[in-house]
Design a protein around this motif. Structure first.
Motif, PDB file in Angstrom:
ATOM      1  N   ARG A  53       0.844  -1.203   0.000  1.00 40.72           N
ATOM      2  CA  ARG A  53       0.000   0.000   0.000  1.00 40.72           C
ATOM      3  C   ARG A  53       0.883   1.259   0.000  1.00 40.72           C
ATOM      4  O   ARG A  53       0.598   2.226  -0.689  1.00 40.72           O
ATOM      5  CB  ARG A  53      -0.940  -0.017   1.219  1.00 40.72           C
ATOM      6  N   GLU A  56       2.030   1.882  -3.466  1.00 41.79           N
ATOM      7  CA  GLU A  56       0.922   2.407  -4.291  1.00 41.79           C
ATOM      8  C   GLU A  56       0.656   3.880  -3.991  1.00 41.79           C
ATOM      9  O   GLU A  56       0.499   4.702  -4.914  1.00 41.79           O
ATOM     10  CB  GLU A  56      -0.359   1.589  -4.026  1.00 41.79           C
ATOM     11  N   GLU A  57       0.613   4.197  -2.694  1.00 39.45           N
ATOM     12  CA  GLU A  57       0.319   5.592  -2.318  1.00 39.45           C
ATOM     13  C   GLU A  57       1.405   6.533  -2.801  1.00 39.45           C
ATOM     14  O   GLU A  57       1.122   7.604  -3.336  1.00 39.45           O
ATOM     15  CB  GLU A  57       0.148   5.692  -0.798  1.00 39.45           C
ATOM     16  N   ASP A  58       2.677   6.107  -2.637  1.00 37.93           N
ATOM     17  CA  ASP A  58       3.788   6.940  -3.099  1.00 37.93           C
ATOM     18  C   ASP A  58       3.700   7.194  -4.600  1.00 37.93           C
ATOM     19  O   ASP A  58       3.928   8.307  -5.066  1.00 37.93           O
ATOM     20  CB  ASP A  58       5.128   6.251  -2.795  1.00 37.93           C
ATOM     21  N   VAL A  59       3.395   6.128  -5.348  1.00 38.81           N
ATOM     22  CA  VAL A  59       3.314   6.275  -6.809  1.00 38.81           C
ATOM     23  C   VAL A  59       2.312   7.372  -7.144  1.00 38.81           C
ATOM     24  O   VAL A  59       2.578   8.242  -7.978  1.00 38.81           O
ATOM     25  CB  VAL A  59       2.907   4.942  -7.479  1.00 38.81           C
ATOM     26  N   LYS A  60       1.154   7.311  -6.461  1.00 40.97           N
ATOM     27  CA  LYS A  60       0.103   8.286  -6.763  1.00 40.97           C
ATOM     28  C   LYS A  60       0.488   9.683  -6.261  1.00 40.97           C
ATOM     29  O   LYS A  60       0.440  10.654  -7.013  1.00 40.97           O
ATOM     30  CB  LYS A  60      -1.209   7.851  -6.117  1.00 40.97           C
ATOM     31  N   GLU A  61       0.900   9.767  -4.993  1.00 35.59           N
ATOM     32  CA  GLU A  61       1.160  11.079  -4.391  1.00 35.59           C
ATOM     33  C   GLU A  61       2.369  11.758  -5.009  1.00 35.59           C
ATOM     34  O   GLU A  61       2.370  12.935  -5.310  1.00 35.59           O
ATOM     35  CB  GLU A  61       1.394  10.926  -2.885  1.00 35.59           C
ATOM     36  N   LYS A  63       3.773  11.051  -7.775  1.00 27.12           N
ATOM     37  CA  LYS A  63       3.744  10.963  -9.238  1.00 27.12           C
ATOM     38  C   LYS A  63       4.972  10.205  -9.782  1.00 27.12           C
ATOM     39  O   LYS A  63       5.680  10.662 -10.676  1.00 27.12           O
ATOM     40  CB  LYS A  63       3.672  12.363  -9.854  1.00 27.12           C
ATOM     41  N   ASP A  65       7.043   7.417 -11.816  1.00 31.03           N
ATOM     42  CA  ASP A  65       6.766   6.687 -13.063  1.00 31.03           C
ATOM     43  C   ASP A  65       7.557   5.386 -13.171  1.00 31.03           C
ATOM     44  O   ASP A  65       7.508   4.713 -14.193  1.00 31.03           O
ATOM     45  CB  ASP A  65       6.958   7.570 -14.293  1.00 31.03           C
ATOM     46  N   ARG A  87      -1.670  -1.562 -10.034  1.00 34.26           N
ATOM     47  CA  ARG A  87      -2.841  -1.038  -9.308  1.00 34.26           C
ATOM     48  C   ARG A  87      -2.730   0.479  -9.114  1.00 34.26           C
ATOM     49  O   ARG A  87      -3.730   1.185  -9.082  1.00 34.26           O
ATOM     50  CB  ARG A  87      -2.968  -1.724  -7.946  1.00 34.26           C
ATOM     51  N   ALA A  88      -1.477   0.955  -8.991  1.00 30.64           N
ATOM     52  CA  ALA A  88      -1.290   2.395  -8.790  1.00 30.64           C
ATOM     53  C   ALA A  88      -1.314   3.164 -10.110  1.00 30.64           C
ATOM     54  O   ALA A  88      -1.144   4.381 -10.128  1.00 30.64           O
ATOM     55  CB  ALA A  88       0.024   2.642  -8.072  1.00 30.64           C
ATOM     56  N   GLY A  89      -1.507   2.463 -11.201  1.00 34.89           N
ATOM     57  CA  GLY A  89      -1.661   3.145 -12.483  1.00 34.89           C
ATOM     58  C   GLY A  89      -0.430   3.123 -13.373  1.00 34.89           C
ATOM     59  O   GLY A  89      -0.422   3.713 -14.444  1.00 34.89           O
TER      60      GLY A  89
END
Lengths: 649, 348
Positions: A53, A56-61, A63, A65, A87-89
């Motif tokens: 998790r 995932e959160e780091d990837v989103k927050e 940004k 790549d 899952r994180a995009g």
């Protein structure tokens, strides 16, 4: 050259497995100063829900790549973290898995400082890899939901039954006029009293009623093109020469002037050019003309109106998703004069002797002579000792010890006053078959161990047949055994398949049998995608093992084609046509036949990689003199940058 | 060059080696045997000779007699082929093989053996009636039943017969062994064998079971002391007090040994006692009979019970006669075969 990446690095403690040796905090501190690294963290268990998790959160927050996780072997958790970044995009291939457990902490527990430096190098290489990584997509291929099986022995039939039950269309091609292969010709096969044809019959009973199975006998594969999921196969079917059953087949057979050794009793007797169904339940039930030996004298056609000697060869075109090769074995045929084989009628091979036993009534007889003493000589055609440059069968045929043990027990039960001598090199009645060996001993079979360099001698003079052997279990006592019959316990050889081998190009091992991709991990797969091997064509196997491997091959083929489409990893070779100078070295070098020469618009003929067949081994990359080929996801640039990064102080 | 002979093993199997064909020649028996020495390996090699039917080698091997049947091999055989039982059976067969005209075979036949003992008993009884006098019924005096001279002469006659039989059979065994190039070990070797192996039975000590060694010693020394006692009587011509003491001790030894082996054979637990043929039982029965009647005879003489004394005396003589006459042809013969084998297997 590369865009500015935002890379996250996650160093796992593995609960102490890594952190007890590697100074994880120091690794994070050093790595966070790397260019392009936006965030670097450590965690007790990165593979835990909390760890994933966090990524995932780091990837989103932040940004991110691309992501590096430094933890255990990629075999364990690469897919786990690819899932997390997906899952994180992110694209799942914008991920690098650095193994700092098996390759660092476990290997260098005695030197924590050096281990820490090595972990840093690993991760730097991962960061370098990702700087030049590009999003990749899995390769998707459509697959025909049908399977071709080559060979209709016990292995082929078993594969056919399994595949048919799984709902796939099955085409079975058998070269001989009847299915059943070697198994159907055998007498009682160990470890119980069922005869070979009964084993075949029990599979056939189930198979013949199924509407998704087509069996072609007298048929041979003439060409195979296409690739995994989409093979196009041409099959040639010779006519049977019979429209139906003749009323008086015995008479038809008796008018035929041809006499050739009967392969259905391993040459113990002769047959004519009409092959009648050779055992109960043989399929198909109607006879067949043996075109190789028939001289078309038409005498048979005069006796039976069901015979048609002028039918044409038919060709069938099939589209299949996978191919199971189950071409079996050929019993070793002793050389003329090997242990007096061929020159004395009192020397037979094991399969011939089985047939003799099958035909005997209350007394075991050869001609008019009652047989009281039989000498079995083991390892004939197996485990041969090389002499000079002659090619020999150095492998063990595995089944023979068991077969001869079983046969001995059976005949001692059946015929009174029989004395059996077994001249062996080693007894290899492995596993459950050990009990048959014990039973044979207890029933009074005499075992004599001979030296491979001093094999027994068979002496024939007049009516006497004497076997001379030195017994290794005394002080090489020279023994003479007067015998009525000598049985050569012959092994297995690969079925001669020159034409088929040219068509399929399956890899063949040193022993002449087809070679699997990996003896433990991929035992029925071959280097050719979508082609599987089953049964004794892979190497000597008994019926049980053949059935095992054919069920395995069927399962592998089914998992491949059942979904109707196949997903493959994207790590395949890619040709830059502008740099290709058509040296064609890659074509020669490719072990999978995946590279062809194609016309590119505006560039002319250049190399082209069929990414369905390519396994990404990189042989072509190394062979190309112009550096025109790269592996997707592991380009030359990436490798060079990784080396540079790992080597940096 | 030897021609295989499938008959031999079938014949030996009749003497007790019922499971030996299960042998797959692994050699555990040889490895575990406490008596095997380099160059003198058994039982595996002996089993091989038997299975292949190499008569010359099997009966020319002193190894047959180097085994004391402790049963270690049988308990550790992975195939339950009973190598110890085989060695025993092969010895029984060898006793028949070594005897003149294979006459000893009769003692291993189910009908022949009891019949032979009945005949021997009848002969002994007949001889006693023929040569016997009128016993004195008022006081127990065995010489009134058989005169001193008669006993003397009978003793010499039986002694000569037994000795001749034993010598002929020993010569036969010697021929078998020397045909297989086994040679005797010289005089010093013979003395060593007699002291170390006959008097002390040193090899027996190496076997696991201490009690069997002791009881076998008891049996052996019991016999020896009784012979000694008889010898003293024989030479002195009277019942000397020394002979009485020696005889008494010998008798006790004999009974202790005999009873121990009867018990073991009845129990059938240890490998050596798992199978007993007629001769095994007959041998023990005769030993016990000789011992018990000997003691009862002494008792009857001391307490002056004439009828009992004469009955016991007759039974004692007949049992001893049966035992001695049969000795060179039954398992008793191991008393001479074993020392010869040991002598011939000594490497000098």
């Amino acid at each position: 050259m590369s865009p500015n990446r935002r890379i996250g690095v996650y160093v796992c403690w593995c609960g102490g497995n890594i952190s007890d040796v590697v100074d994880v905090k120091k690794v994070v501190e050093v790595i966070s100063k790397e260019s392009d690294v936006v965030v670097a963290k450590d965690f007790m268990f990165m593979c835990s829900d909390a760890g994933q998790r966090m990524i995932e959160e780091d990837v989103k927050e932040k940004k991110l790549d691309a992501v590096v996780v430094a933890s255990c072997s990629p075999k364990l958790h690469e897919l786990t973290f690819r899932g997390a970044v997906t899952r994180a995009g992110l694209n799942p291939y914008m991920y690098y898995h650095a193994n700092i457990r098996e390759q660092v902490s476990w290997a260098h527990g005695n030197d924590p400082a050096e281990a820490t430096r090595k972990a840093i190098r690993h991760i730097r290489a991962g960061v370098a890899y990702l700087r030049h990584a590009e999003p990749l997509k899995k390769i998707e291929v459509k697959a025909a939901r049908s399977v071709l099986i080559i060979g209709g022995g016990v292995a082929g039939l078993r594969s056919a039954l399994d595949l048919s039950r799984m709902g796939l269309n099955v085409y079975l091609v058998e070269r001989e006029p009847f299915v059943g292969g070697n198994t159907a010709k055998l007498w009682e096969v160990y470890p119980y009293k069922r005869k070979g044809w009964e084993v075949i019959d029990s599979i056939l009973k189930d198979l013949l009623g199924r509407d998704n199975v087509a069996i072609y006998t007298n048929a041979e594969v003439r060409s195979v093109s296409g690739y995994l999921g989409n093979f196009e196969v041409k099959v040639e079917i010779k006519p049977r020469g019979f429209r139906g059953r003749c009323e008086d087949l015995e008479r038809v057979v008796s008018v035929c002037p041809i006499k050739v050794p009967n392969e259905y009793d391993f040459g113990l007797t002769n047959r004519c050019a009409i092959i009648a169904p050779p055992y109960p339940g043989a399929y198909p039930e109607i006879p067949s003309i043996d075109w190789k030996n028939c001289v078309k004298c038409r005498k048979c056609a005069e006796v039976c109106d069901q015979i048609e000697l002028d039918d044409e060869v038919q060709t069938v075109r099939l589209k299949v998703g996978a191919i199971v090769v189950a071409t079996g074995f050929r019993p070793y045929e002793p050389r003329q004069g090997e242990y007096k084989y061929g020159s004395s009628e009192r020397v037979l091979t094991l399969p011939q002797f089985m047939k003799l036993v099958e035909r005997s009534g209350g007394e075991l007889k050869l001609g008019n002579r009652t047989i009281r003493t039989v000498v079995f000589i083991y390892c004939v055609g197996s485990r041969q000792v090389p002499s000079g440059d002659e090619k020999v069968n150095s492998y063990c045929s595995r089944y023979c010890c068991n077969a001869v043990m079983n046969l001995s027990v059976r005949i001692l039960d059946r015929f009174n006053g029989l004395k059996l001598y077994h001249l062996f090199r080693d007894i290899r009645t492995y596993g459950k078959h050990e009990l048959m060996y014990e039973e044979a001993c207890k029933k009074g079979v005499i075992f004599i161990k001979y030296d491979e360099n001093q094999p027994p001698e068979v002496l024939v003079s007049g009516k006497r047949t004497i076997v001379r052997v030195r017994d290794l279990l005394t002080e090489r006592e020279e023994l003479e055994i007067p015998s009525d019959l000598v049985v050569l316990v012959t092994g297995m050889e690969p079925t001669p398949n020159e034409k088929l081998n040219e068509i399929l190009k399956l890899p063949i091992g040193k022993d002449g049998f087809y070679q699997e991709m990996h003896p433990k991990l991929k035992p029925v797969e071959t280097t050719l995608a979508g082609m599987f091997i089953a049964g004794a064509c892979q190497g000597p196997k008994d019926i049980r093992e053949s059935v095992l491997s054919s069920s395995a091959a069927a399962a592998k083929a089914a998992t491949l084609v059942l979904p109707g489409r196949i997903e493959l990893e994207p790590f395949t070779a890619l040709v830059d046509p502008e740099r290709c100078n058509l040296s064609k070295r890659c074509v020669d070098e490719c072990p999978y036949g995946a590279i062809q020469i194609r016309r590119y618009e505006g560039l002319g003929e250049k190399a082209w990689v069929n990414e369905v067949l390519c396994k990404g081994c990189g042989a072509c990359v190394a062979a190309c003199p112009n550096g025109a080929i790269n592996i997707r996801g592991l380009t030359n640039v990436q490798i060079e940058e990784m080396i540079r990064a790992a080597g940096r102080e | 060059m030897t021609e295989v002979n499938p008959i031999l093993i079938e014949e030996i199997k009749r003497y007790g080696a019922f499971d030996v064909t299960a042998c797959y020649s692994c050699g555990v028996c040889t490895a575990i045997c406490p008596l095997v020495e380099e160059g003198r390996e058994f039982p595996r090699r002996m089993i091989r000779y038997a299975l292949l039917g190499i008569r010359r080698k099997l009966f020319g091997s002193p190894e047959l007699w180097l085994c004391y049947y402790c049963g270690e091999c049988t308990s550790s055989c992975p195939r339950q082929a009973d190598p110890g039982g085989f060695m025993m059976a092969a010895r029984r067969y060898a006793i028949a093989e070594y005897s003149f005209g294979r006459i000893a075979k009769i003692f291993y036949s189910k009908i022949g053996a009891p019949l032979t003992f009945i005949v021997l008993t009848l002969i002994a009884g007949l001889l006693m009636i023929l040569f016997g006098g009128n016993p004195n019924m008022s006081s127990a005096d065995i010489f009134s039943l058989l005169s001193r001279e008669t006993i003397h002469h009978a003793g010499i006659a039986v002694g000569i017969i037994v000795l001749l039989g034993a010598l002929v059979n020993l010569a036969m065994m010697y021929r078998h062994l020397s045909q297989n190039s086994v040679k005797v070990g010289g005089l010093s070797g013979l003395i060593r064998v007699l002291i170390k192996e006959v008097a002390y039975q040193g090899r027996y000590v190496k076997c696991e079971s201490r009690s069997r060694f002791l009881t076998h010693m008891s049996l052996f020394w019991g016999f020896l002391l009784l012979f000694l006692a008889s010898g003293v009587n024989f030479v002195s011509g009277t019942r000397s007090p020394i002979a009485i003491v020696i005889g008494f001790v010998g008798g006790i030894f004999l009974l202790v040994g005999g009873i121990y082996f009867v018990a073991k054979r009845a129990e059938r637990r240890e490998p050596f006692a798992s199978y007993s043929d007629f001769m095994d039982w007959a041998f023990l029965a005769l030993i016990l009979l000789v011992g018990v009647t000997g003691f009862l005879l002494d008792f009857a003489l001391v307490t002056n019970l004439p009828l009992m004394a004469y009955t016991m005396f007759s039974m004692h003589l007949i049992a001893a006669f049966d035992l001695l006459i049969a000795a060179p042809f039954t398992k008793f013969a191991h008393a001479v075969y074993r020392p010869l084998a040991l002598w011939m297997s000594e490497r000098v």
